[in-house]
Design a protein around this motif. Structure first.
Motif, PDB file in Angstrom:
ATOM      1  N   GLU A 162     -22.660  26.772  68.047  1.00 51.66           N
ATOM      2  CA  GLU A 162     -24.116  26.895  68.138  1.00 51.66           C
ATOM      3  C   GLU A 162     -24.722  26.219  66.906  1.00 51.66           C
ATOM      4  OE1 GLU A 162     -25.246  30.913  69.030  1.00 51.66           O
ATOM      5  OE2 GLU A 162     -27.264  30.567  68.246  1.00 51.66           O
ATOM      6  N   HIS A 190     -20.724  30.369  65.178  1.00 54.30           N
ATOM      7  CA  HIS A 190     -20.093  30.755  66.442  1.00 54.30           C
ATOM      8  C   HIS A 190     -19.198  29.645  66.987  1.00 54.30           C
ATOM      9  CE1 HIS A 190     -23.781  33.602  66.982  1.00 54.30           C
ATOM     10  NE2 HIS A 190     -22.934  34.034  66.063  1.00 54.30           N
ATOM     11  N   SER A 229     -21.620  25.521  75.013  1.00 54.37           N
ATOM     12  CA  SER A 229     -21.201  26.806  75.568  1.00 54.37           C
ATOM     13  C   SER A 229     -20.640  26.609  76.972  1.00 54.37           C
ATOM     14  CB  SER A 229     -22.393  27.769  75.593  1.00 54.37           C
ATOM     15  OG  SER A 229     -23.406  27.238  76.407  1.00 54.37           O
ATOM     16  N   GLN A 246     -26.730  24.986  72.073  1.00 55.94           N
ATOM     17  CA  GLN A 246     -25.428  25.619  72.229  1.00 55.94           C
ATOM     18  C   GLN A 246     -24.460  24.724  72.968  1.00 55.94           C
ATOM     19  OE1 GLN A 246     -25.806  29.493  73.956  1.00 55.94           O
ATOM     20  NE2 GLN A 246     -26.413  30.372  72.000  1.00 55.94           N
ATOM     21  N   TYR A 292     -16.568  25.142  71.423  1.00 54.90           N
ATOM     22  CA  TYR A 292     -17.938  25.609  71.602  1.00 54.90           C
ATOM     23  C   TYR A 292     -18.533  25.967  70.245  1.00 54.90           C
ATOM     24  CZ  TYR A 292     -16.470  26.319  76.493  1.00 54.90           C
ATOM     25  OH  TYR A 292     -16.013  26.153  77.783  1.00 54.90           O
ATOM     26  N   SER A 321     -32.494  25.550  68.720  1.00 55.95           N
ATOM     27  CA  SER A 321     -31.062  25.805  68.702  1.00 55.95           C
ATOM     28  C   SER A 321     -30.416  25.130  69.906  1.00 55.95           C
ATOM     29  CB  SER A 321     -30.776  27.304  68.782  1.00 55.95           C
ATOM     30  OG  SER A 321     -30.916  27.889  67.518  1.00 55.95           O
TER      31      SER A 321
END
Lengths: 157, 180
Positions: free
Chosen positions: A50, A32, A103, A101, A48, A99
């Protein structure tokens, strides 16, 4: 290669599929990866992504590099007492079995010194350097300035 | 409701220093992204939603404007009377032309406002907004700024703030309360 396979290969290289591709290095998977269109090259772009650590050892993202920008840096948006600031992040922890991110509104890559304006539909590579896993390169899709993230379900993933 | 009542009685300076002024008591004069001058009195009778930011900012500002665009989409034509403005805290770089380019990516009801540094400072003071320039290596700079979205009733009274990390599900009902 027959026409069907050729068409499939072209589809895989299309921008919509790139953000949804998963790249693995050691115990880490990176997916992503996306960015937003910029107004000209004078303003910084954003990055950004992940990262998932399926292993039992903590790792950390310690740097990013890209031919698209002269000075890419890791930043974190922090809102304290209602005031947003964007301090430089020396490293972003990627703990075991978790995980992380990058974001909107949190950790992000800030791409300063863009070599060219980022246009919706473009893509560019970013190399992520991890403390333990080493380096891995991902393709980054440029989405609209208004985008909230790649729509991978629609991309057939 | 108690808070608003107390702040209107003027004998609670502590509160009135924190809450934005009613739109009608504000005194700034800014220019929108179409080069039209805008004053607080132009907003009389309209519900108002204001956010401070700057176009150099790659994360907070486009994220907030994306959110606002989604809220406006949710509200549909009900929000057509709502004034929605981004006020730049970086007028040095954010000319009306730059703001025009920037807001064109979002809901067309969002306007961009900029102006001379002292008028931006006046607007920030009226809204009780904080901002400061943070210099970076190589002559570049960024801005720290209040990230909340301010809501006002049609009569100019301050209604509420949508915080940056607030659950977005509460935003649309908050806006709706200012529309009637």
């Amino acid at each position: 290669m027959n026409h069907f396979l050729l068409a499939a290969a072209l589809t895989l290289s299309a921008p919509a599929a790139m953000a949804c591709e998963t790249v693995a290095i050691g115990d880490l998977t990176v997916e992503h990866a996306w960015s937003k269109a910029t107004i000209g090259a004078g303003r910084p772009g954003v990055f950004y992504v992940e990262i998932t650590n399926t292993g039992s050892t903590d790792d950390a993202l310690v740097g990013i590099a890209t031919p698209a920008a002269g000075m890419p840096m890791l930043h974190e948006t922090v809102v304290q007492d209602g005031i947003a600031s964007m301090p430089h992040a020396m490293s972003i922890p990627v703990p075991a079995s978790q995980s992380v991110q990058l974001s909107p509104g949190g950790y992000h890559g800030m791409l300063m010194g863009l070599t060219t304006a980022l246009k919706e539909g473009d893509s560019f590579p970013v190399t992520l350097t991890f403390e333990k896993a080493g380096e891995v390169t991902v393709n980054v899709d440029v989405l609209s300035l208004r985008a909230e993230g790649p729509d991978c379900a629609d991309a057939g993933q | 409701m108690l808070g608003v009542g107390a702040y209107r009685t003027r004998n609670r300076p502590a509160l009135s220093e924190v809450l934005p002024l009613p739109i009608g008591e504000m005194s700034w004069a800014l220019t929108d992204h179409r080069d039209q001058s805008v004053r607080p009195t132009d907003w009389a009778g309209h519900p108002v939603m204001v956010f401070f930011g700057f176009t150099w900012c790659p994360d907070v500002c486009p994220t907030t404007l994306s959110d606002i665009s989604l809220w406006l989409e949710d509200l549909g034509a009900d929000a057509n009377r709502l004034i929605v403005a981004l006020i730049s805290v970086d007028p040095e770089r954010d000319t009306p032309a730059v703001l025009a380019d920037y807001v064109s990516s979002f809901d067309p009801r969002i306007i961009g406002l900029t102006g001379p540094a002292d008028e931006v400072a006046k607007a920030a003071a009226d809204f009780r907004v904080t901002y400061r320039r943070v210099d970076k290596d190589g002559g570049d700079y960024t801005m720290d700024h209040t990230a909340g979205v301010f809501l006002f009733h049609p009569d100019g009274r301050f209604a509420s703030i949508i915080d940056f990390h607030e659950d977005r599900r509460f935003a649309v009902p908050k806006i709706r309360r200012t529309l009637s």
